[in-house]
Design a protein around this motif. Structure first.
Motif, PDB file in Angstrom:
ATOM      1  N   UNK A 471      50.095  46.597  52.183  1.00 32.02           N
ATOM      2  CA  UNK A 471      49.278  46.412  51.937  1.00 32.02           C
ATOM      3  C   UNK A 471      48.894  46.879  52.746  1.00 32.02           C
ATOM      4  N   UNK A 472      47.606  48.183  51.907  1.00 34.45           N
ATOM      5  CA  UNK A 472      46.384  48.851  52.530  1.00 34.45           C
ATOM      6  C   UNK A 472      44.793  48.640  52.035  1.00 34.45           C
ATOM      7  N   UNK A 473      44.017  48.452  53.259  1.00 31.72           N
ATOM      8  CA  UNK A 473      42.955  47.713  52.616  1.00 31.72           C
ATOM      9  C   UNK A 473      41.796  49.402  52.501  1.00 31.72           C
ATOM     10  N   UNK A 474      41.714  49.583  51.415  1.00 27.15           N
ATOM     11  CA  UNK A 474      40.400  50.412  52.254  1.00 27.15           C
ATOM     12  C   UNK A 474      39.661  51.008  52.540  1.00 27.15           C
ATOM     13  N   UNK A 475      39.224  49.380  53.263  1.00 30.28           N
ATOM     14  CA  UNK A 475      38.360  50.120  54.593  1.00 30.28           C
ATOM     15  C   UNK A 475      38.946  50.385  56.106  1.00 30.28           C
ATOM     16  N   UNK A 476      40.108  50.238  56.374  1.00 24.13           N
ATOM     17  CA  UNK A 476      40.721  50.709  57.303  1.00 24.13           C
ATOM     18  C   UNK A 476      41.156  52.452  56.914  1.00 24.13           C
ATOM     19  N   UNK A 477      41.049  52.428  55.832  1.00 23.95           N
ATOM     20  CA  UNK A 477      40.992  54.027  55.820  1.00 23.95           C
ATOM     21  C   UNK A 477      40.334  54.684  55.970  1.00 23.95           C
ATOM     22  N   UNK A 478      39.268  54.088  55.638  1.00 23.19           N
ATOM     23  CA  UNK A 478      37.807  55.305  55.126  1.00 23.19           C
ATOM     24  C   UNK A 478      37.563  54.985  56.987  1.00 23.19           C
ATOM     25  N   UNK A 479      37.676  53.937  57.840  1.00 22.76           N
ATOM     26  CA  UNK A 479      37.215  54.018  59.031  1.00 22.76           C
ATOM     27  C   UNK A 479      37.563  54.861  59.556  1.00 22.76           C
ATOM     28  N   UNK A 480      38.956  55.110  59.769  1.00 19.22           N
ATOM     29  CA  UNK A 480      40.159  56.286  60.493  1.00 19.22           C
ATOM     30  C   UNK A 480      39.411  57.101  59.876  1.00 19.22           C
ATOM     31  N   UNK A 481      38.603  57.561  58.319  1.00 17.28           N
ATOM     32  CA  UNK A 481      38.670  58.815  58.126  1.00 17.28           C
ATOM     33  C   UNK A 481      37.030  59.005  58.861  1.00 17.28           C
ATOM     34  N   UNK A 482      36.729  58.524  58.963  1.00 18.02           N
ATOM     35  CA  UNK A 482      35.048  58.664  59.073  1.00 18.02           C
ATOM     36  C   UNK A 482      35.245  58.675  61.126  1.00 18.02           C
ATOM     37  N   UNK A 527      44.440  64.572  60.482  1.00 19.42           N
ATOM     38  CA  UNK A 527      43.800  63.506  61.942  1.00 19.42           C
ATOM     39  C   UNK A 527      44.177  61.714  60.950  1.00 19.42           C
ATOM     40  N   UNK A 528      44.275  61.939  59.800  1.00 22.68           N
ATOM     41  CA  UNK A 528      43.993  60.636  59.498  1.00 22.68           C
ATOM     42  C   UNK A 528      45.446  59.373  60.027  1.00 22.68           C
ATOM     43  N   UNK A 529      46.621  60.987  59.757  1.00 19.32           N
ATOM     44  CA  UNK A 529      48.743  60.263  59.743  1.00 19.32           C
ATOM     45  C   UNK A 529      48.567  59.630  61.024  1.00 19.32           C
ATOM     46  N   UNK A 530      47.758  60.509  62.081  1.00 19.64           N
ATOM     47  CA  UNK A 530      48.101  59.891  63.832  1.00 19.64           C
ATOM     48  C   UNK A 530      47.356  58.515  63.352  1.00 19.64           C
ATOM     49  N   UNK A 531      46.213  58.592  63.233  1.00 22.55           N
ATOM     50  CA  UNK A 531      45.577  56.740  62.864  1.00 22.55           C
ATOM     51  C   UNK A 531      46.142  55.846  62.331  1.00 22.55           C
ATOM     52  N   UNK A 532      46.323  56.302  61.385  1.00 24.06           N
ATOM     53  CA  UNK A 532      47.225  54.961  60.609  1.00 24.06           C
ATOM     54  C   UNK A 532      48.963  55.802  60.138  1.00 24.06           C
ATOM     55  N   UNK A 539      47.180  60.472  50.837  1.00 26.78           N
ATOM     56  CA  UNK A 539      47.875  61.895  50.854  1.00 26.78           C
ATOM     57  C   UNK A 539      47.588  62.925  50.097  1.00 26.78           C
ATOM     58  N   UNK A 540      46.831  62.327  49.746  1.00 27.41           N
ATOM     59  CA  UNK A 540      45.868  63.162  48.766  1.00 27.41           C
ATOM     60  C   UNK A 540      44.544  62.345  49.265  1.00 27.41           C
TER      61      UNK A 540
END
Ligand code: ATP
Ligand code: MG
Length: 580
Positions: A471-482, A527-532, A539-540
């Motif tokens: 289960x993935x929350x968008x916020x977690x991914x967005x925060x890692x990206x920025x 970068x995202x793979x390393x963080x998350x 993926x895209x």
């Protein structure tokens, strides 16, 4: 990134609630209610509590509103001025035969008349509904229809462009007030009407449960709902303004939200006035240097803003903030969207104090979960439920709910009963009833509570991504990206995938100085793979100039998704920016 920003003993001592745990234990609604006066007959009126009582108590000379026009003209209204102007406004309504319970819609920019009109409407016992002046004709019309508008307050230009063509279709509409000295034939010019009206008005003795405000939700997840609020809400506005935002008499306070969004009314009009602060109101839209200059020049002490604006400041970098002095700032707060940890840390460095995230909704009428001034901050967390508020994380199970353990993701729920809770959704009682299960109000947001009682936002229930059993929350991914130097903002969605169920896809906006390229995409994905980790990382990645947002500044992930899948866009009446 530090796990915690700790507060010094000195910072704690100066806070409204120096000891949060103690404040929670000793809290009572009777104490909170002492922040407002009411009348011996049991009546309560927000307009009176916000303005007139301060004048009666000898504070008429205090500045209520310091207004900065788009062209930099200034106006100051003292509490006495505000009392008179709002009384004149109430008298104009009365003269035109309007009655308590009638409904006034305001469609105008952030000008002093709007603020006086809000108070005057409430003093007259009528229901106040602010709209964004930038709304198009259709969103205005549907909201006025849903709210049975009896009065519209607007400007000549907005009337001509957006209203005149369909005005007659709103059968409930009795009066259109036009700001300024001239008005079309079938409208009334407000300027002369105010001049002719008496400055004295006896505030209507509304009951605490009488309707006071209708706020339409932001429309992030679908068609906006009209949340109904009552005069009793003022108790909570007073209490939360004091304790979650550090508003005290004389504080110089700038809430950057427009009153068209609930934040701009609850904490942009009512809470500050009830706490007798000096409000800064800027008519203009966001402009980095103007904002920094305003904080510096006006010596803003408490600043309440939103993640979109904070990310824009962060995007401009430290150098843009460098020329300004922010030493007046005592407390910064943010609401409306999850506040990325990066933004908390950045603001701490640049402004000398971090933005304190808090969480609430149009429905709750006021701040529910907050990082308060005396609380150590865990960047990325929304903080803890304010004293008086019982929150929980729950899971729906066959028509009832189960409370989750700490660390478990579930729906953020609240025990009903605080004063500013909505009383219904206009004409949608069934939708309202559905929000309540087993004596919990279910917010529709997913969150997690850690073992120390801090709440962490995960995502809207609708936005949750299910990918290969995760289960993935968008916020977690967005925060890692920025956290990547190139990325200013990100919106993350799930798109269907045969093997994984869904895969994570990110739409990102770049910081100045970066160009979209395949190489950059690879780098950001790395970068995202390393963080998350590979299961959660997008993926895209798609580069965009802007992300679709509501007028209250929220990323509309449902729109990104609908477009991705070629599905109907649904209600986009609150959509603001949108450039691919
Ligand atoms: P609609 O209900 O019409 O879809 P909306 O929920 O965006 O729109 P609002 O009432 O303006 O309308 O926003 C409340 C929502 O904003 C919350 O339910 C939550 O999803 C989000 N939100 C507000 N503050 C925060 C915060 N501090 N952290 C994370 N999310 C927040
Ligand atoms: Mg909502």
């Amino acid at each position: 990134m530090p796990d915690e920003i700790t507060k010094s003993d000195e910072e704690r001592a100066g806070a409204a609630m120096p000891d949060f745990d103690e404040a929670r234990l000793s809290f009572s609604w009777d104490d909170a209610a002492t922040l407002v006066d009411g009348w011996p007959d049991g009546a309560l009126n927000i307009g009176y509590e916000a303005v007139d009582r301060h004048v009666e108590q000898g504070h008429g000379d205090a500045v209520a509103l310091h207004w900065i026009g788009k062209d930099d003209t200034r106006r100051q209204l003292t509490y006495a001025d505000m009392a008179v102007l709002s009384s004149r406004f109430a008298n104009v309504l009365k003269k035109h035969g309007l009655e308590p319970g009638d409904s006034l819609f305001a469609l105008m920019g952030r000008v002093p008349e709007l603020y006086a009109a809000a108070i005057g409407t409430l003093k007259a016992g009528m229901v106040f509904t602010p709209l964004f002046s930038a709304f198009g004709p259709e969103p205005i019309r549907t909201r006025m229809e849903i709210g049975n508008a009896t009065v519209l307050l607007t400007t000549a230009a907005l009337y001509k462009r957006k209203i005149a063509a369909w005005r007659d279709q709103i059968s409930s509409l009795k009066l259109v007030l036009i700001a300024g000295n001239e008005a079309p034939d079938d409208c009334v010019a407000l300027g002369p009407a105010l001049d002719a009206a008496s400055p004295e008005f006896e505030t209507v003795h509304t009951r605490p449960e009488d309707r006071a405000l209708i706020h339409f939700t932001s429309g992030t997840t679908g068609k906006p709902k009209g949340a109904v609020h009552v005069h009793q809400a003022v108790v909570y506005h007073a209490y939360s303004g004091r304790n979650a935002l550090e508003l005290t008499p004389g504080t110089i306070y700038w809430c950057t939200a427009d009153p068209g969004w609930v934040t701009g009314t609850s904490y942009g009009i009512i809470a500050p006035l009830v706490n007798r602060v000096t409000m800064i109101v800027d008519e203009a839209e966001f402009d980095l240097d103007r904002w920094y200059e305003t904080v510096q020049r006006e010596k803003v002490e408490v600043w309440y803003s939103a993640p979109t604006a904070i990310r824009m400041m962060m995007r401009a970098g430290d150098a843009a903030a460098e020329p300004y002095v922010f030493s007046s700032l005592k407390f910064l707060a943010s609401v409306g969207e999850p506040l990325n940890p990066e933004a908390v840390i950045w603001s701490h460095r640049v402004f000398g104090g971090p933005f304190h995230d808090n969480w609430w909704q149009t429905e709750t009428g006021g701040i529910m979960i907050a990082n308060t001034s005396a609380m150590d901050i865990r960047p990325g967390s929304m903080g803890k439920p304010l004293p008086g508020i019982e929150a929980g994380i729950v899971e729906r199970e066959n028509g009832s709910v189960r409370e989750c353990e700490s660390g478990e993701i579930g729906e953020l729920a609240l025990r009903p009963g605080w004063p500013s809770m909505m009383r219904t959704y206009l004409h949608e009682q069934a939708r309202y009833d559905k929000c309540f299960v087993d004596d919990w109000y279910l917010s529709g947001d997913l969150a997690m509570k850690d073992k120390d009682g801090y709440y962490w936002f995960v995502g809207r229930a609708d936005d949750l991504i299910k990918s290969s059993g995760h289960l993935i929350g968008p916020f977690e991914v967005e925060s890692a990206l920025i956290e990547h130097d190139a990325i200013a903002e990100a919106g993350v969605i799930g798109v269907p995938d045969e093997t994984a169920g869904e895969i994570v896809k990110a739409y990102v906006v770049l910081n100045p100085g970066f160009e979209a390229s395949e190489q950059l995409e690879r780098e950001v994905r790395g970068h995202a793979r390393k963080k998350l980790g590979p299961a959660v990382a997008p993926r895209e990645i798609v580069f965009r100039k802007t992300l679709p947002k509501t007028r209250s500044g929220k990323i509309m992930r449902r729109l990104l998704k609908a477009r991705e899948l070629g599905l109907p866009e649904g209600d986009i009446s609150t959509l603001e920016t949108d450039e691919t």
